[in-house]
Scaffold this motif. Structure first.
Motif, mmCIF file in Angstrom:
data_model
loop_
_atom_site.group_PDB
_atom_site.id
_atom_site.type_symbol
_atom_site.label_atom_id
_atom_site.label_comp_id
_atom_site.label_asym_id
_atom_site.label_seq_id
_atom_site.Cartn_x
_atom_site.Cartn_y
_atom_site.Cartn_z
ATOM 1 N N HIS A 131 0.810 -1.224 0.000
ATOM 2 C CA HIS A 131 0.000 0.000 0.000
ATOM 3 C C HIS A 131 0.844 1.274 0.000
ATOM 4 O O HIS A 131 0.302 2.372 -0.072
ATOM 5 N N ARG A 132 2.168 1.108 0.106
ATOM 6 C CA ARG A 132 3.038 2.261 0.341
ATOM 7 C C ARG A 132 2.964 3.307 -0.769
ATOM 8 O O ARG A 132 2.804 4.494 -0.498
ATOM 9 N N THR A 133 3.051 2.890 -2.030
ATOM 10 C CA THR A 133 2.997 3.853 -3.142
ATOM 11 C C THR A 133 1.685 4.625 -3.116
ATOM 12 O O THR A 133 1.674 5.852 -3.251
ATOM 13 N N GLN A 134 0.590 3.918 -2.931
ATOM 14 C CA GLN A 134 -0.730 4.553 -2.910
ATOM 15 C C GLN A 134 -0.839 5.586 -1.789
ATOM 16 O O GLN A 134 -1.327 6.695 -2.004
ATOM 17 N N ILE A 135 -0.381 5.222 -0.592
ATOM 18 C CA ILE A 135 -0.486 6.131 0.563
ATOM 19 C C ILE A 135 0.416 7.350 0.377
ATOM 20 O O ILE A 135 0.015 8.478 0.642
ATOM 21 N N TRP A 136 1.644 7.128 -0.076
ATOM 22 C CA TRP A 136 2.556 8.250 -0.325
ATOM 23 C C TRP A 136 1.955 9.203 -1.364
ATOM 24 O O TRP A 136 1.985 10.421 -1.181
ATOM 25 N N MET A 137 1.418 8.641 -2.449
ATOM 26 C CA MET A 137 0.838 9.456 -3.526
ATOM 27 C C MET A 137 -0.356 10.272 -3.028
ATOM 28 O O MET A 137 -0.480 11.458 -3.306
ATOM 29 N N ALA A 138 -1.230 9.609 -2.266
ATOM 30 C CA ALA A 138 -2.442 10.280 -1.788
ATOM 31 C C ALA A 138 -2.126 11.326 -0.715
ATOM 32 O O ALA A 138 -2.610 12.463 -0.778
ATOM 33 N N ALA A 139 -1.306 10.942 0.263
ATOM 34 C CA ALA A 139 -1.020 11.829 1.397
ATOM 35 C C ALA A 139 -0.244 13.080 1.005
ATOM 36 O O ALA A 139 -0.445 14.153 1.561
ATOM 37 N N SER A 140 0.636 12.958 0.017
ATOM 38 C CA SER A 140 1.509 14.072 -0.378
ATOM 39 C C SER A 140 0.878 15.018 -1.395
ATOM 40 O O SER A 140 1.414 16.089 -1.664
ATOM 41 N N GLY A 141 -0.235 14.595 -1.987
ATOM 42 C CA GLY A 141 -0.847 15.393 -3.056
ATOM 43 C C GLY A 141 -0.301 15.048 -4.428
ATOM 44 O O GLY A 141 -0.715 15.627 -5.436
ATOM 45 N N ALA A 142 0.629 14.090 -4.490
ATOM 46 C CA ALA A 142 1.244 13.709 -5.773
ATOM 47 C C ALA A 142 0.212 13.079 -6.711
ATOM 48 O O ALA A 142 0.249 13.311 -7.919
ATOM 49 N N GLN A 143 -0.710 12.278 -6.154
ATOM 50 C CA GLN A 143 -1.739 11.646 -6.986
ATOM 51 C C GLN A 143 -2.632 12.694 -7.632
ATOM 52 O O GLN A 143 -2.989 12.589 -8.816
ATOM 53 N N ASP A 144 -2.965 13.710 -6.860
ATOM 54 C CA ASP A 144 -3.801 14.800 -7.375
ATOM 55 C C ASP A 144 -3.105 15.523 -8.526
ATOM 56 O O ASP A 144 -3.721 15.837 -9.550
ATOM 57 N N ILE A 155 10.692 1.676 -4.549
ATOM 58 C CA ILE A 155 9.394 1.404 -3.928
ATOM 59 C C ILE A 155 8.259 1.390 -4.955
ATOM 60 O O ILE A 155 7.445 0.467 -4.980
ATOM 61 N N THR A 156 8.198 2.403 -5.813
ATOM 62 C CA THR A 156 7.047 2.523 -6.723
ATOM 63 C C THR A 156 7.175 1.675 -7.985
ATOM 64 O O THR A 156 6.165 1.275 -8.564
ATOM 65 N N LYS A 157 8.436 1.446 -8.427
ATOM 66 C CA LYS A 157 8.697 0.779 -9.719
ATOM 67 C C LYS A 157 7.978 1.511 -10.868
ATOM 68 O O LYS A 157 7.586 0.903 -11.857
ATOM 69 N N ASP A 158 7.806 2.820 -10.711
ATOM 70 C CA ASP A 158 7.026 3.598 -11.674
ATOM 71 C C ASP A 158 7.658 4.983 -11.827
ATOM 72 O O ASP A 158 7.725 5.751 -10.864
ATOM 73 N N GLU A 159 8.134 5.305 -13.041
ATOM 74 C CA GLU A 159 8.803 6.591 -13.286
ATOM 75 C C GLU A 159 7.900 7.784 -12.996
ATOM 76 O O GLU A 159 8.293 8.733 -12.325
ATOM 77 N N GLU A 160 6.695 7.744 -13.544
ATOM 78 C CA GLU A 160 5.808 8.896 -13.436
ATOM 79 C C GLU A 160 5.414 9.169 -11.985
ATOM 80 O O GLU A 160 5.427 10.318 -11.536
ATOM 81 N N LYS A 161 5.106 8.125 -11.245
ATOM 82 C CA LYS A 161 4.750 8.305 -9.829
ATOM 83 C C LYS A 161 5.948 8.797 -9.032
ATOM 84 O O LYS A 161 5.807 9.649 -8.140
ATOM 85 N N SER A 162 7.120 8.279 -9.349
ATOM 86 C CA SER A 162 8.345 8.736 -8.668
ATOM 87 C C SER A 162 8.593 10.215 -8.931
ATOM 88 O O SER A 162 8.997 10.959 -8.033
ATOM 89 N N PHE A 163 8.344 10.644 -10.163
ATOM 90 C CA PHE A 163 8.509 12.057 -10.522
ATOM 91 C C PHE A 163 7.586 12.943 -9.688
ATOM 92 O O PHE A 163 8.013 13.953 -9.127
ATOM 93 N N TRP A 164 6.311 12.571 -9.592
ATOM 94 C CA TRP A 164 5.357 13.401 -8.852
ATOM 95 C C TRP A 164 5.603 13.354 -7.350
ATOM 96 O O TRP A 164 5.383 14.352 -6.644
ATOM 97 N N LEU A 165 6.074 12.224 -6.835
ATOM 98 C CA LEU A 165 6.431 12.154 -5.418
ATOM 99 C C LEU A 165 7.647 13.031 -5.130
ATOM 100 O O LEU A 165 7.713 13.713 -4.106
ATOM 101 N N MET A 166 8.602 13.021 -6.064
ATOM 102 C CA MET A 166 9.789 13.865 -5.931
ATOM 103 C C MET A 166 9.392 15.342 -5.969
ATOM 104 O O MET A 166 9.913 16.165 -5.204
ATOM 105 N N ASN A 167 8.449 15.666 -6.837
ATOM 106 C CA ASN A 167 7.963 17.042 -6.933
ATOM 107 C C ASN A 167 7.292 17.468 -5.624
ATOM 108 O O ASN A 167 7.461 18.604 -5.166
ATOM 109 N N ALA A 168 6.534 16.548 -5.006
ATOM 110 C CA ALA A 168 5.888 16.853 -3.722
ATOM 111 C C ALA A 168 6.929 17.081 -2.630
ATOM 112 O O ALA A 168 6.821 18.013 -1.830
ATOM 113 N N LEU A 169 7.948 16.225 -2.618
ATOM 114 C CA LEU A 169 9.008 16.347 -1.607
ATOM 115 C C LEU A 169 9.785 17.649 -1.746
ATOM 116 O O LEU A 169 9.944 18.414 -0.802
ATOM 117 N N LEU A 170 10.276 17.899 -2.976
ATOM 118 C CA LEU A 170 11.176 19.029 -3.205
ATOM 119 C C LEU A 170 10.444 20.354 -3.319
ATOM 120 O O LEU A 170 11.002 21.404 -2.976
#
Length: 326
Positions: free
Chosen positions: A64-77, A158-173
């Protein structure tokens, strides 16, 4: 000889201690996984409330980690609002300067992880290059800074997904840690000074020894902050920290640092010189205390005591003024 994330184990790896930890760890993870599945019930979004916060602090299961990180950080949005944006960043003519500095760091990124070797199938190096290049084009003011390769690499593991990693990185930075990865690294400088002020208030014995030997905080904790504890603490512990980082924000970085320093204050206080202090700060990130991620995560919310957002905000303002006026 490698863990589930592809990292090689050290030659002196204590298998007996690890087996003992895993026998308890797996039981906890299985229990948490069932609770998370019941909580989510197939939904993508996750509410921010006391119950979910408690669940996050107790650890997000791998599935569930990728999903929770994406949702909680706003990256999924952000991903949903910008379909195709990530791939569009990889199409135009690339900035040769950014490309050059990223390529230079490729071989330095997790040489102890088999997934980043050219011989592995699939090899994450190409995905890592793409994420860093896309981010450099997305945020031209930042481009590429050292440390970003470790962040992007961990996200890919963790994500094994370029696009999700990009948006998570954008949320972090962009949102969680603004000004950390910029040419001046003002945010990073500021938070290191904030930690110094927090240590002065909460662990005065360590503050006194640092002051007595005129040791700058950047000497001993800069890698903790710039790598978000990646390559500093054990993998499982870092992932638990990141669970909270994506959900609660940057305050978690101070809780981890204060817990490490407070728990080992007697050791640090006995140091007689700058080299001894630096050695102490290396020592305190290893051993059973940080390997048991469940106990350690309980400690970070207990040992430092109260740590309000208002206090952090006030200290950041004071430290920013001090740095910019120097």
């Amino acid at each position: 000889m490698v863990d589930q994330y592809g990292f090689e184990r050290a030659e002196d790896f204590n298998y007996e201690s690890y087996e003992d930890f895993m026998s308890k760890h797996l039981a906890v993870v299985t229990r948490r996984s069932k609770k998370w599945s019941k909580l989510l019930q197939g939904t993508v979004n996750v509410e921010k409330n006391i119950k979910v916060k408690r669940y996050v602090r107790k650890g997000v299961p791998c599935e569930h980690r990728t999903q929770i990180w994406m949702a909680a950080s706003g990256a999924q949005d952000q991903l949903d609002r910008n379909p195709g944006y990530y791939h569009s960043l990889l199409k135009p003519e690339h900035d040769p300067k950014i490309e050059e500095v990223i390529r230079a760091d490729m071989h330095r990124t997790f040489p102890d992880n088999i997934q980043f070797r050219a011989t592995s199938q699939p090899c994450l190096q190409k995905a890592l290059f793409n994420v860093l290049l896309a981010y450099g084009h997305h945020n031209k003011d930042v481009g590429y800074c050292q440390g970003m390769n470790f962040i992007a690499g961990y996200l890919l593991v963790i994500t094994k997904d370029e696009e999700k990693s990009f948006w998570l990185m954008n949320a972090l930075l962009g949102k969680i840690l603004p000004d950390y990865y910029t040419p001046t690294m003002l945010g990073l400088q500021m938070d290191q000074e904030v930690l110094g002020e927090l240590v002065r208030m909460k662990v005065p014995a360590v503050w006194q020894v640092m002051n007595r030997h005129d040791v700058m905080w950047t000497l001993v904790v800069s890698r903790w902050f710039i790598c978000l504890y990646v390559d500093i603490l054990p993998v499982e512990t870092v992932l638990r920290i990141w669970d909270c980082l994506f959900y609660e924000g940057s305050k978690i970085l101070f809780r981890v640092a204060l817990t490490l320093i407070r728990h080992h204050q007697n050791l640090i206080s006995q140091a007689q010189s700058l080299p001894e202090i630096c050695e102490c700060f290396k020592q305190i990130t290893h051993g059973e205390y940080v390997e048991d991620c469940h106990t350690f995560m309980q400690k970070i919310f207990m040992e430092p005591g109260g740590l309000s957002t208002a206090t952090i905000t006030k200290l950041r303002k004071m430290c920013r003024n001090h740095i910019t006026s120097a």
